[in-house]
Design a protein around this motif. Structure first.
Motif, PDB file in Angstrom:
ATOM      1  N   TYR A  96     -66.906 -52.515  -9.812  1.00 48.75           N
ATOM      2  CA  TYR A  96     -65.609 -52.848 -10.364  1.00 48.75           C
ATOM      3  C   TYR A  96     -65.240 -54.264  -9.946  1.00 48.75           C
ATOM      4  O   TYR A  96     -65.524 -54.702  -8.825  1.00 48.75           O
ATOM      5  CB  TYR A  96     -64.543 -51.858  -9.877  1.00 48.75           C
ATOM      6  N   PRO A  98     -58.459 -52.725 -10.472  1.00 50.45           N
ATOM      7  CA  PRO A  98     -59.900 -52.912 -10.703  1.00 50.45           C
ATOM      8  C   PRO A  98     -60.282 -52.502 -12.123  1.00 50.45           C
ATOM      9  O   PRO A  98     -59.646 -51.632 -12.726  1.00 50.45           O
ATOM     10  CB  PRO A  98     -60.536 -51.960  -9.684  1.00 50.45           C
ATOM     11  N   PHE A 135     -66.061 -54.464  -6.097  1.00 53.82           N
ATOM     12  CA  PHE A 135     -66.226 -53.204  -5.389  1.00 53.82           C
ATOM     13  C   PHE A 135     -67.455 -52.472  -5.915  1.00 53.82           C
ATOM     14  O   PHE A 135     -67.605 -52.289  -7.123  1.00 53.82           O
ATOM     15  CB  PHE A 135     -65.007 -52.300  -5.579  1.00 53.82           C
ATOM     16  N   PHE A 188     -65.582 -45.663  -2.877  1.00 54.58           N
ATOM     17  CA  PHE A 188     -65.643 -47.115  -2.975  1.00 54.58           C
ATOM     18  C   PHE A 188     -66.056 -47.748  -1.651  1.00 54.58           C
ATOM     19  O   PHE A 188     -65.728 -47.251  -0.562  1.00 54.58           O
ATOM     20  CB  PHE A 188     -64.270 -47.672  -3.358  1.00 54.58           C
ATOM     21  N   GLY A 189     -66.744 -48.879  -1.759  1.00 58.02           N
ATOM     22  CA  GLY A 189     -66.955 -49.738  -0.606  1.00 58.02           C
ATOM     23  C   GLY A 189     -65.711 -50.563  -0.349  1.00 58.02           C
ATOM     24  O   GLY A 189     -64.720 -50.470  -1.086  1.00 58.02           O
ATOM     25  N   LYS A 190     -65.766 -51.395   0.699  1.00 59.97           N
ATOM     26  CA  LYS A 190     -64.584 -52.174   1.076  1.00 59.97           C
ATOM     27  C   LYS A 190     -64.412 -53.442   0.252  1.00 59.97           C
ATOM     28  O   LYS A 190     -63.382 -54.094   0.339  1.00 59.97           O
ATOM     29  CB  LYS A 190     -64.653 -52.519   2.561  1.00 59.97           C
ATOM     30  N   HIS A 230     -60.234 -51.920   4.058  1.00 61.90           N
ATOM     31  CA  HIS A 230     -60.549 -50.521   3.772  1.00 61.90           C
ATOM     32  C   HIS A 230     -60.967 -50.277   2.325  1.00 61.90           C
ATOM     33  O   HIS A 230     -61.457 -49.202   1.998  1.00 61.90           O
ATOM     34  CB  HIS A 230     -59.357 -49.623   4.098  1.00 61.90           C
ATOM     35  N   GLY A 231     -60.747 -51.215   1.468  1.00 59.18           N
ATOM     36  CA  GLY A 231     -61.074 -50.989   0.070  1.00 59.18           C
ATOM     37  C   GLY A 231     -60.135 -49.986  -0.567  1.00 59.18           C
ATOM     38  O   GLY A 231     -58.960 -49.884  -0.198  1.00 59.18           O
ATOM     39  N   LEU A 232     -60.652 -49.215  -1.507  1.00 55.06           N
ATOM     40  CA  LEU A 232     -59.876 -48.201  -2.215  1.00 55.06           C
ATOM     41  C   LEU A 232     -60.180 -46.831  -1.632  1.00 55.06           C
ATOM     42  O   LEU A 232     -61.337 -46.439  -1.533  1.00 55.06           O
ATOM     43  CB  LEU A 232     -60.240 -48.214  -3.703  1.00 55.06           C
ATOM     44  N   LYS A 271     -65.409 -37.942  -8.863  1.00 58.12           N
ATOM     45  CA  LYS A 271     -64.851 -38.644  -7.710  1.00 58.12           C
ATOM     46  C   LYS A 271     -65.694 -39.866  -7.420  1.00 58.12           C
ATOM     47  O   LYS A 271     -66.922 -39.786  -7.416  1.00 58.12           O
ATOM     48  CB  LYS A 271     -64.879 -37.750  -6.466  1.00 58.12           C
ATOM     49  N   LEU A 272     -65.036 -40.990  -7.225  1.00 52.33           N
ATOM     50  CA  LEU A 272     -65.733 -42.206  -6.838  1.00 52.33           C
ATOM     51  C   LEU A 272     -65.450 -42.507  -5.373  1.00 52.33           C
ATOM     52  O   LEU A 272     -64.309 -42.396  -4.927  1.00 52.33           O
ATOM     53  CB  LEU A 272     -65.280 -43.387  -7.691  1.00 52.33           C
TER      54      LEU A 272
END
Lengths: 115, 111
Positions: free
Chosen positions: A36, A44, A89, A105-107, B41-43, A102-103
């Motif tokens: 994203y 995003p 992301f 996500f990384g930071k 922390h991201g999402l 469900k996704l």
């Protein structure tokens, strides 16, 4: 436990260079990996995605390389443009398992493209 | 293209306050999600739903309630807001495929 890791946290490249953003994951059940793109002040938006049955996905200047054995993937942005400056992301989902829809996500990686 | 709207766009409240964040999607999507986004922390997924009246627990649900009143509307409730809930909140929807469409976000500040 962080299931999706991204590196680097931030990256600066010159216009025209190739930017490489890295992602790794831990859960072997993950089989769908979207990237994203987020611009400041916006939500995003899906940029490009790959399924684990493929090792490469290309869309214009954006390419995902996927290594299932090492649980790693990378996003390559060729001929980077200032308009590509954004946060990227990496995310993961297990479409075929119990975590449908469900996704995780990384930071994120903040990319800056300098003219 | 998917249309997801959020209101308010900005909200300031005090510790212990009661806050409701609203999300509406006009795409007939079954799935809706609430995330919070924080630097470093991201999402992170708070709650999600796959239809009116349904609620699923996400990864960081503590301190949050949610309610899906219709297919279009999904609300996030903070009944006793705390400073740790200061964040940027995003709503998203999905038609059952893996792509999620995000709203523009709500910035919440808890003093």
């Amino acid at each position: 436990q962080q299931q999706v890791r991204q590196s680097p946290q931030s990256l600066t490249v010159w216009e025209g260079e190739t930017a490489i953003l890295n992602c790794s994951y831990e859960n072997s059940a993950f089989d769908y990996f979207p990237w994203y793109q987020q611009f400041p002040g916006e939500g995003p938006a899906l940029l490009i995605a790959i399924r684990s049955v493929s090792d490469k996905k290309e869309d214009g200047r954006f390419t995902i390389f996927f290594n299932k054995r090492e649980k790693k993937l990378s996003l390559h942005i060729t001929d980077s443009q200032p308009g590509d400056s954004a946060t990227y992301f990496c995310a993961a989902s297990g479409l075929s398992g119990g975590s449908n829809y469900k996704l995780t996500f990384g930071k994120g990686t903040l990319l800056t493209v300098t003219p | 293209e998917a249309a997801v709207t959020q209101s308010p766009r900005n909200k300031v409240t005090v510790t212990g306050g009661n806050v409701t964040l609203s999300c509406r999607q006009t795409n007939s999507h079954n799935y809706m999600y609430w995330y919070r986004q924080d630097t470093g922390h991201g999402l992170r997924l708070i709650h999600y739903s796959y239809g009116a009246g349904n609620l699923q627990i996400g990864d960081v649900p503590d301190g949050y309630k949610a309610t899906r009143t219709t297919q279009e509307d999904f609300f996030l409730l903070l009944e006793l807001a705390s400073p740790s809930q200061t964040s940027l909140y995003f709503c998203a929807s999905s038609g059952g495929g893996a792509e999620q469409f995000f709203g523009p976000g709500t910035r919440l500040t808890v003093l």
